[in-house]
Design an enzyme around this catalytic site. Structure first.
Site, PDB file in Angstrom:
ATOM      1  CB  THR A  41      42.027 -17.848 -19.096  1.00  0.00           C
ATOM      2  OG1 THR A  41      41.306 -17.341 -17.991  1.00  0.00           O
ATOM      3  CG2 THR A  41      41.138 -18.004 -20.290  1.00  0.00           C
ATOM      4  CB  ILE A  42      43.689 -22.624 -21.895  1.00  0.00           C
ATOM      5  CG1 ILE A  42      42.396 -23.472 -21.885  1.00  0.00           C
ATOM      6  CG2 ILE A  42      44.628 -23.030 -20.772  1.00  0.00           C
ATOM      7  CD1 ILE A  42      41.878 -23.878 -23.226  1.00  0.00           C
TER       8      ILE A  42
END
Length: 536
Positions: free
Chosen positions: A353-354
């Site tokens: 995830t970012i």
């Protein structure tokens, strides 16, 4: 809020003070966001530009086939956006059991049968259309340029890339896209992603329409059919993101806002509702008592979230029941200050995830997160347009229950942006990355800021713990040895981890210091990744 700006933790970071800021886990994305602000755009323009760049520079965590969520303050009120993917029309428990056996418990972890309709591109388009100032194509231009010309691979991204290679090299399209020399790129090598540049151009020219009803949707449908999947162009055409009202709960005079289910943001709200019953500030900030109580509160929260949370229409209890103050008071009484416990769910029923964030001098603040779920996601990459597809479908269950797979349904989701207000006014947009680390990171950093007065960068840099299951706990090696020993004495089964990126996520924080045109913001970016908080 008066922060202590002395940072007691080893760090190479200092807070950024500016009127216009963008904080991401890769410097090129932060620079793209600042470029939009300097061109007269607002925080939404900055966030969309940064998000598009992140699909190229951190493909180990997200891609053009990601999902996304957003909470934003438009200058007057909060808005939530749920752009998580829905199951294809063909998906059912019988579909997967016929293909993978009657004992299968979930859709597969990798491949086309793990992919729900990706929502990230729809989030970019919806945010831009409703709140942006600049032309949509301008927002995508930095990502196109980077994908076409390439970039030099940084250290942390390379580590994740290398680690995923053997598992994913046989997935359709993966080797051609991400193993350009038959291996993962090395640190400092130039990586180009020209197929994704074509995809980004089509997205830019059509404001995302090509992805959901045009040439990209058709290409993904063909790719899926060729490799045993069942995604169709009709599945893409039927997809729409959903504007939602964020959930809210007060803590220490502030209000934390999270996206409602199907996501796990409610876990942070439950944990803080439990912690509110304790005098956390009266405990030593890095001492064993403070850490133990936070860990136990997080366990209680996860017990309920994993038991009850999913697509809202399938939940047997409501979010309001899970956040009821009387219920949380009863849950808090279960915590034993002297020993670790393995909690079960309560009964709230009465009777890879970012993350990025941006803010501008006019007061707009954006909290945005997008993800491919497990590293590169499904591992499948559509070759014509460089669409690296998520594997969120693996989050469904096949057995009856609130998270059972069904056509058009959204699975339980881990990615959660967060937002903090006080007396109805914006205070902080923030988030922490990494599967179930996300609500745990929200809780740990907020406790440090609101109970102990640590500034956002110090709260970001402080050593973290991560609860896994049962009594199992990971802790960062930078945690005090006396605290580690004290937690072990109370029954926590701990593993001390040297590689903080793998287990403890990273985060970005933007705290409003006052009038955005005068005092501006205090921004922080986590050193656990190669990130950057930048502003002017």
């Amino acid at each position: 809020m008066h922060f202590d700006f002395a940072n007691p933790y080893p760090s190479v970071r200092t807070p950024v003070f500016a009127r216009n800021v963008c904080s991401t886990s890769h410097p090129l994305a932060a620079q793209a966001g600042l470029r939009m602000l300097q061109q007269g755009g607002n925080a939404v323009d900055a966030a969309v530009a940064a998000a598009a760049v992140m699909t190229i520079v951190e493909p180990v965590s997200n891609g053009l086939g990601s999902d996304a969520f957003c909470i934003l303050w438009d200058g007057r009120q909060l808005h939530g956006l749920n752009a998580s993917g829905r199951a294809p029309a063909s998906w059912s428990p019988g579909y997967f059991q016929a293909k993978y056996g009657k004992d299968a418990a979930h859709p597969p972890k990798r491949g086309l049968d793990s992919v729900t309709v990706p929502g990230a591109v729809s989030a970019w388009a919806a945010l831009s259309e409703r709140f942006g100032k600049l032309p949509f194509a301008d927002l995508i231009a930095p990502a196109i340029d980077i994908a076409e010309r390439g970039y030099l691979l940084p250290v942390v991204v390379q580590q994740k890339w290398e680690a995923a290679t053997e598992e994913l090299r046989s997935q359709p399209g993966f080797a051609d896209a991400f193993l350009p020399w038959g291996r993962a790129p090395r640190v400092g090598e130039l990586f180009q992603f020209k197929a994704a540049a074509r995809g980004l151009r089509a997205i830019a020219q059509t404001r995302g329409a090509a992805f959901y009803g045009g040439e990209i949707a058709a290409a993904i449908a063909r790719f899926s059919a060729a490799h045993g999947g069942s995604l169709t162009a009709q599945d893409f055409a039927a997809y729409q993101p959903e504007w939602v009202t964020p959930l809210a709960r007060n803590y220490r005079g502030h209000t934390l806002h999270e996206i409602p289910p199907n996501g796990q943001g409610i876990a942070a709200l439950i944990a803080l509702g439990i912690l509110e019953k304790f005098d956390i500030a009266g405990m030593e900030v890095d001492g064993v008592d403070s850490q133990h109580v936070q860990i136990e509160a997080m366990k209680l929260a996860f017990a309920d979230v994993y038991r009850y949370v999913g697509e809202p229409g399938s939940m047997e209890v409501t979010a309001e029941q899970l956040l009821d103050d009387a219920y949380l008071s009863e849950r808090a009484k279960l915590i034993d200050l002297g020993r670790a416990q393995d909690f079960g769910a309560g009964n709230p029923v009465k009777g890879g995830t970012i993350y990025l964030t941006a803010a501008d001098e006019n007061g707009m603040m954006v909290s945005f997160i997008q993800s491919n779920y497990m590293g590169f996601g499904s591992g499948a990459v559509e070759p014509d347009f460089g669409i690296s597809l998520q594997n969120r479908g693996h989050g469904f269950a096949l057995a009856p229950g609130h998270n059972q797979v069904a056509p058009g349904k959204r699975p339980f989701h881990t990615i959660i942006p967060a937002f903090l207000t006080k007396d109805g006014e914006p205070v902080m947009s923030f988030g922490v990355m990494g599967a179930n680390m996300q609500p745990q990171g929200h809780v740990q950093t907020l406790v440090r800021m609101l109970d102990y007065g640590q500034n956002p960068q110090a709260a970001c840099d402080a050593p973290r713990w991560r609860y896994n299951a049962g009594l199992e706990l990971n802790v960062e090696s930078a945690m005090r040895s006396a605290t580690i020993e004290g937690l072990a004495a109370r029954g926590h089964r701990m593993e001390v981890i040297q590689d903080s990126y793998q287990d403890f996520g990273a985060g970005q924080f933007i705290w409003r210091a006052g009038d955005p045109k005068v005092e501006g913001y205090v921004a922080a970016s986590d050193a656990r990744r190669d990130g950057l908080a930048a502003g002017f």
